[in-house]
Design an enzyme around this catalytic site. Structure first.
Site, PDB file in Angstrom:
ATOM      1  N   ASP A 125       0.838  -1.193   0.000  1.00 12.28           N
ATOM      2  CA  ASP A 125       0.000   0.000   0.000  1.00 12.28           C
ATOM      3  C   ASP A 125       0.881   1.255   0.000  1.00 12.28           C
ATOM      4  OD1 ASP A 125      -2.144   1.735   0.139  1.00 12.28           O
ATOM      5  OD2 ASP A 125      -2.551   1.378   2.255  1.00 12.28           O
ATOM      6  N   HIS A 168      -2.702   0.593  11.896  1.00 13.13           N
ATOM      7  CA  HIS A 168      -2.462  -0.811  11.559  1.00 13.13           C
ATOM      8  C   HIS A 168      -0.979  -1.067  11.340  1.00 13.13           C
ATOM      9  CE1 HIS A 168      -3.764   1.585   8.000  1.00 13.13           C
ATOM     10  NE2 HIS A 168      -2.575   1.200   7.570  1.00 13.13           N
ATOM     11  N   GLN A 236      -2.964  -5.390   6.113  1.00 11.37           N
ATOM     12  CA  GLN A 236      -2.812  -4.317   7.118  1.00 11.37           C
ATOM     13  C   GLN A 236      -3.749  -4.621   8.280  1.00 11.37           C
ATOM     14  OE1 GLN A 236      -3.665  -1.555   3.913  1.00 11.37           O
ATOM     15  NE2 GLN A 236      -1.929  -0.286   4.499  1.00 11.37           N
ATOM     16  N   ARG A 266       2.275  12.813  10.492  1.00 13.66           N
ATOM     17  CA  ARG A 266       0.974  12.689   9.828  1.00 13.66           C
ATOM     18  C   ARG A 266       0.315  11.442  10.398  1.00 13.66           C
ATOM     19  NH1 ARG A 266      -0.929   9.535   5.667  1.00 13.66           N
ATOM     20  NH2 ARG A 266      -2.408  10.415   4.206  1.00 13.66           N
ATOM     21  N   ASP A 268      -1.808   8.823  10.320  1.00 15.08           N
ATOM     22  CA  ASP A 268      -2.492   8.171   9.205  1.00 15.08           C
ATOM     23  C   ASP A 268      -3.791   7.500   9.656  1.00 15.08           C
ATOM     24  OD1 ASP A 268      -2.359   7.081   6.415  1.00 15.08           O
ATOM     25  OD2 ASP A 268      -2.344   5.193   7.519  1.00 15.08           O
ATOM     26  N   GLU A 310      -4.759  12.976   9.696  1.00 17.85           N
ATOM     27  CA  GLU A 310      -5.256  12.572   8.376  1.00 17.85           C
ATOM     28  C   GLU A 310      -6.627  11.964   8.634  1.00 17.85           C
ATOM     29  OE1 GLU A 310      -5.705   9.892   4.691  1.00 17.85           O
ATOM     30  OE2 GLU A 310      -5.166   9.064   6.610  1.00 17.85           O
ATOM     31  N   HIS A 379      -1.344  11.846  -2.717  1.00 21.85           N
ATOM     32  CA  HIS A 379      -1.123  10.506  -3.282  1.00 21.85           C
ATOM     33  C   HIS A 379      -2.413   9.681  -3.322  1.00 21.85           C
ATOM     34  CE1 HIS A 379      -1.176   9.893   0.964  1.00 21.85           C
ATOM     35  NE2 HIS A 379      -1.245   8.590   0.790  1.00 21.85           N
ATOM     36  N   ASP A 380      -3.449  10.114  -2.596  1.00 21.00           N
ATOM     37  CA  ASP A 380      -4.718   9.384  -2.570  1.00 21.00           C
ATOM     38  C   ASP A 380      -5.700   9.978  -3.591  1.00 21.00           C
ATOM     39  OD1 ASP A 380      -4.034   7.536  -0.616  1.00 21.00           O
ATOM     40  OD2 ASP A 380      -4.596   8.885   1.021  1.00 21.00           O
ATOM     41  N   ARG A 501      -4.618   4.558  -7.577  1.00 23.12           N
ATOM     42  CA  ARG A 501      -4.021   5.775  -7.031  1.00 23.12           C
ATOM     43  C   ARG A 501      -2.595   6.011  -7.524  1.00 23.12           C
ATOM     44  NH1 ARG A 501      -4.906   4.810  -0.836  1.00 23.12           N
ATOM     45  NH2 ARG A 501      -4.167   2.791  -1.543  1.00 23.12           N
TER      46      ARG A 501
HETATM   47  C1  GLC Z   1      -4.136   6.667   4.444  1.00 27.21           C
HETATM   48  C2  GLC Z   1      -3.171   6.822   3.309  1.00 27.21           C
HETATM   49  C3  GLC Z   1      -3.528   5.867   2.217  1.00 27.21           C
HETATM   50  C4  GLC Z   1      -3.500   4.464   2.762  1.00 27.21           C
HETATM   51  C5  GLC Z   1      -4.359   4.330   4.009  1.00 27.21           C
HETATM   52  C6  GLC Z   1      -4.072   3.050   4.736  1.00 27.21           C
HETATM   53  O1  GLC Z   1      -5.420   7.043   4.095  1.00 27.21           O
HETATM   54  O2  GLC Z   1      -3.158   8.150   2.848  1.00 27.21           O
HETATM   55  O3  GLC Z   1      -2.674   5.996   1.119  1.00 27.21           O
HETATM   56  O4  GLC Z   1      -3.948   3.569   1.785  1.00 27.21           O
HETATM   57  O5  GLC Z   1      -4.111   5.357   4.925  1.00 27.21           O
HETATM   58  O6  GLC Z   1      -2.837   3.117   5.385  1.00 27.21           O
END
Ligand code: GLC
Length: 623
Positions: A125, A168, A236, A266, A268, A310, A379-380, A501
C-alpha cells in the site's frame, strides 16, 4: 520520569509537566483506568517517556525550547509544504538531501515524505503497511541517513513530516508474527475473531475504504484460526487501542522517530482507531482521547513536534481533531482540509461556486495555534464522501450531483476538460473517488511542443490559488510545480491495475525540472511561475496566516469572493463564462492594490470593475 530523564532536564520537564501532566494522566485514566494493571503500566510508560526525553539530541532540545515560547511558530512562518515519495523524488534519502536546493528555490519550508520505513515485502500500500517502525526501508537508506537528512533540512529551515501509520501494521510486523505464532500478549494487539458472528454484526454499520480491491473489513487468516480486522488491505492489521500496550508501543515509536529529527507526524487514518459495535467505527470519542494523550506526551517530551490529523471526513466531524479546550487545541496542530479540497474540484467541474462557498460559510473555527493544511492533490484519490453534507444542504442527490462532477473530471462527458480516472467505482453509477494529477484534472496536457491552453493554465492557477489563499500551510504535491501529467511509467502499469491511485504517483521528471525556466511558452515554466507567484503572495505582509478565510460579498452563481483578515480580498471565477466583478462591492478600491491576478487585464483596468475570464482570479491587498 524525572529520574529516567536525568538531572539536566529536570527543570524543563517539571515546567512542562505543570502545563500538561494533568491532561495526560486524566486522559490515560479515562482510556485505561479500569484495566487491572493500570498503575504498573503507567509507571513503566512514564519511565520510558523519561528515557526518551533524556536521549533527545541537543539540537532538538534547543528547538523544543524555542517553539515552546512561540507555539504558533508554524503559522507565523507562513510555511509552504511539499509532499513526495522518497524513491520517486530523490531515489533515496540521500537523494532527497541533494534536492534541498530545489525545494528552497520553490519556497518550501515543510516537506512531507510519504512512508519510508521498512514495509512488508510485495504490495505494501505504498509503504503504509509498515513491518518495522525502527528501520528505514533498506532500498531508501538507513536511520543514520534519516538523521542526516533531518539535520540538513533543519539547517535549510525545512521541517520534515513523516507518516505515523498508527491504525495498523503489516502482517509481517513482529507484533503480527508473534500473534501468528499464537503469543497471547501479541494476539491482544489485534482484533481477532474465531468466526464470522461478530464481524458480520460489525459489518452492518461499517463503510468500506476499498470496496472493489479489498471488500469488507475482516480477513480470514488460517494461521490465526480466525478473522482479523483489516479496514484497508488484508495485509494491514488494525491495532487494538483498547489494549494499553498498543498505545504505549505507538507513543514511544513516535518519540523515537522524533528523536531522529522528524518534526511533524501525519497521523495516518486517525478516525479508525477505536471500534464500537453498531457504529461506523470512525471518529469515536476514544479516538480523541488517544490523540489527546499523544499530544500531551509530545507537549511534555518533544514540544517542537507537531501532530497532523489525516481524517478524511466531513468538516463537522473533522473539527474535533484539533481538540477544543478553552480555546486551546489539545489534539492535532494541523488537519488536512479535505472538504475544501474536494469542493474545489467539484465546483470547478460544475462551473458554480455553491459548494465551495458553503465550505467557507460553514468552516468551523480552529483553536489558537492550530491550522488547516490546504491542498489540491495528494497521493490518494479525491474522496467524494466528505461533500455529502454540503450537497444535502444545498440541494440535489449526492450520487447524481457529485457523480456528474466526477464524470466531468474523468473526461466522461462530451467536451469536459478533465483527464482523471474513477477510483473503486464499479461502473458509472457508483461513486467513490477520483484519481489524477492536477495537470490532468484541469486539462493542462499540451502535446510536446504545442502551445499551452491559457484557459487550462488558469484552471491550474485557480485550484492552487484557492489552497494558497486558504490554509495555514498550503501543500504542493510533487510534480505539480512542473505540470507533470498522470503517471504513465511502464514500470508502474501492474501497480496501476491493482490500485488506481498510482495514477498520481509519478516519478519526478528531472528533465522537466532542469528545463523549468528555459521556455516561457511551456506548461512546465508556467506552472512553476504560477506557484512562485502564489508563494510570493503569501509572503506579503498583508497576508495574515492566522486569520480564517471567509466568504464575503455578493452571492454569485459562479464567483466566489473571499476575505482573509482585514487587508486581503480575492475573487475567483469558477465558471466557464467571462464575468464582470466590481471591487466596490467589497469596498476594495481606494487604498487597495492588486496582489495577484490571472485575468490578463491591464493594471489600470483593475480599479473598479474587473473583467474575469473563465477560471481566472484576482487578489487585492489594502496598502
Ligand atoms: C491513508 C493513506 C492511504 C493508505 C491508508 C491506509 O489514508 O493516505 O494511502 O492507503 O491510509 O494506510
Amino acid at each position: 520520569m524525572l529520574d529516567a530523564a536525568g538531572p539536566s532536564l529536570r527543570a524543563s520537564l517539571e515546567r512542562r509537566y505543570a502545563r500538561c501532566g494533568a491532561r495526560l494522566l486524566q486522559t490515560l485514566d479515562e482510556l485505561y483506568g479500569d484495566q487491572p494493571q493500570f498503575g504498573a503500566w503507567l509507571t513503566t510508560l512514564c519511565r520510558e517517556l523519561g528515557t526518551l526525553a533524556g536521549t533527545r539530541p541537543e539540537p532538538l532540545r534547543a528547538m523544543d525550547c524555542r517553539r515552546e515560547d512561540a507555539p504558533g511558530w508554524f503559522i507565523d512562518a507562513k510555511l509552504v509544504g511539499y509532499c513526495a515519495y522518497v524513491d520517486r523524488f530523490g531515489g533515496d534519502l540521500c537523494g532527497v538531501t541533494s534536492r534541498i536546493g530545489y525545494l528552497k528555490e520553490l519556497g518550501v519550508g515543510y516537506l512531507h515524505l510519504l512512508p519510508f520505513l521498512r514495509a512488508r515485502n510485495g504490495d505494501s500500500d505504498g509503504g503504509f503497511a509498515v513491518a518495522d517502525f525502527d528501520q528505514v526501508d533498506p532500498a531508501l537508506g538507513t536511520m543514520d541517513d534519516l538523521e542526516a537528512l533531518t539535520g540538513a533540512l533543519r539547517e535549510a529551515g525545512i521541517s520534515l513530516c513523516a507518516d505515523l501509520v498508527l491504525n495498523h501494521v503489516a502482517d509481517e510486523h513482529p507484533w503480527a508474527r508473534a500473534a501468528l505464532r499464537g503469543d497471547p500478549e501479541y494476539r491482544a494487539f489485534f482484533h481477532l475473531f474465531p468466526d464470522r458472528s461478530l464481524p458480520d454484526r460489525y459489518e452492518q454499520s461499517l463503510g468500506q475504504v476499498f470496496p472493489q480491491a479489498a471488500p469488507g473489513n475482516f480477513s480470514h487468516v488460517p494461521a490465526l484460526d480466525g478473522w482479523v480486522w483489516t479496514t484497508f488491505y488484508p495485509f494491514q492489521w488494525d491495532l487494538n487501542y483498547a489494549n494499553p500496550a498498543v498505545f504505549a508501543a505507538i507513543a514511544t515509536t513516535l518519540l523515537r522517530l522524533a528523536n531522529r529529527g522528524v518534526e511533524v507526524f501525519r497521523l495516518d487514518s486517525a478516525p479508525y482507531l477505536w471500534k464500537r459495535l453498531g457504529t461506523s467505527c470512525t471518529n469515536q470519542p476514544e479516538v480523541h482521547l488517544i490523540l489527546r494523550a499523544l499530544r500531551a506526551i509530545v507537549d511534555l517530551v518533544a514540544p517542537a513536534v507537531l501532530l497532523k490529523a489525516e481524517a478524511i471526513v466531513p468538516a463537522a466531524e473533522l473539527a474535533p481533531y484539533f481538540g477544543e479546550d478553552a480555546g486551546r487545541g489539545h489534539e492535532c496542530h494541523l488537519a488536512y482540509d479535505s472538504g475544501r479540497m474536494a469542493a474545489g474540484w467539484a465546483s470547478l467541474a460544475e462551473g458554480t461556486a455553491t459548494l465551495l462557498r458553503r465550505q467557507y460559510d460553514t468552516a468551523p473555527d480552529v483553536p489558537e495555534h492550530s491550522g488547516w493544511m490546504s491542498y489540491v492533490r495528494c497521493h490518494d484519490d479525491i474522496v467524494w464522501s466528505v461533500l455529502r453534507p454540503d450537497v444535502e444542504a444545498t440541494g440535489g442527490d449526492f450520487r447524481t450531483r457529485i457523480g456528474e462532477a466526477a464524470a466531468r473530471l474523468e473526461g466522461r462527458r462530451p467536451g469536459s476538460f478533465g483527464h482523471g480516472m474513477p477510483f473503486q467505482t464499479a461502473d458509472g453509477a457508483d461513486l467513490h473517488g477520483t484519481n489524477g494529477m492536477t495537470a490532468a484534472l484541469v486539462g493542462l496536457l499540451p502535446p510536446e511542443g504545442a502551445a499551452v491552453d491559457a484557459a487550462a493554465m488558469r484552471r491550474f492557477s485557480l485550484v492552487y490559488g484557492l489552497a494558497f489563499f486558504s490554509g495555514a500551510i498550503p501543500l504542493i504535491y510533487m510534480g505539480d510545480e512542473l505540470a507533470q501529467p498522470n503517471n504513465d511509467a511502464a514500470a508502474d502499469s501492474a501497480r496501476l491495475v491493482l490500485d488506481g491511485r498510482w495514477l498520481q504517483r509519478p516519478w519526478f521528471d528531472s528533465c522537466r525540472a532542469a528545463r523549468r525556466l528555459a521556455d516561457e511558452s511551456t506548461a512546465t515554466f508556467q506552472s512553476w511561475a504560477s506557484l512562485a507567484r502564489l508563494v510570493a503572495a503569501r509572503r506579503h505582509p498583508a497576508f495574515d496566516p492566522h486569520a480564517m478565510p471567509k466568504s464575503i460579498g455578493p452571492d454569485h452563481p459562479t464567483l466566489l469572493t473571499l476575505g482573509r483578515g482585514e487587508q486581503l480580498v480575492a475573487v475567483f471565477n469558477l465558471g466557464s463564462n467571462e464575468e464582470t466583478f466590481d471591487w466596490r462591492s467589497l469596498q476594495a478600491t481606494d487604498g487597495w492594490t492588486t496582489l495577484l491576478d490571472t485575468t490578463g487585464a491591464p493594471p489600470t483596468d483593475r480599479a473598479g470593475a474587473v473583467r474575469l475570464p473563465p477560471w481566472s482570479m484576482s487578489w487585492r491587498v489594502r496598502t
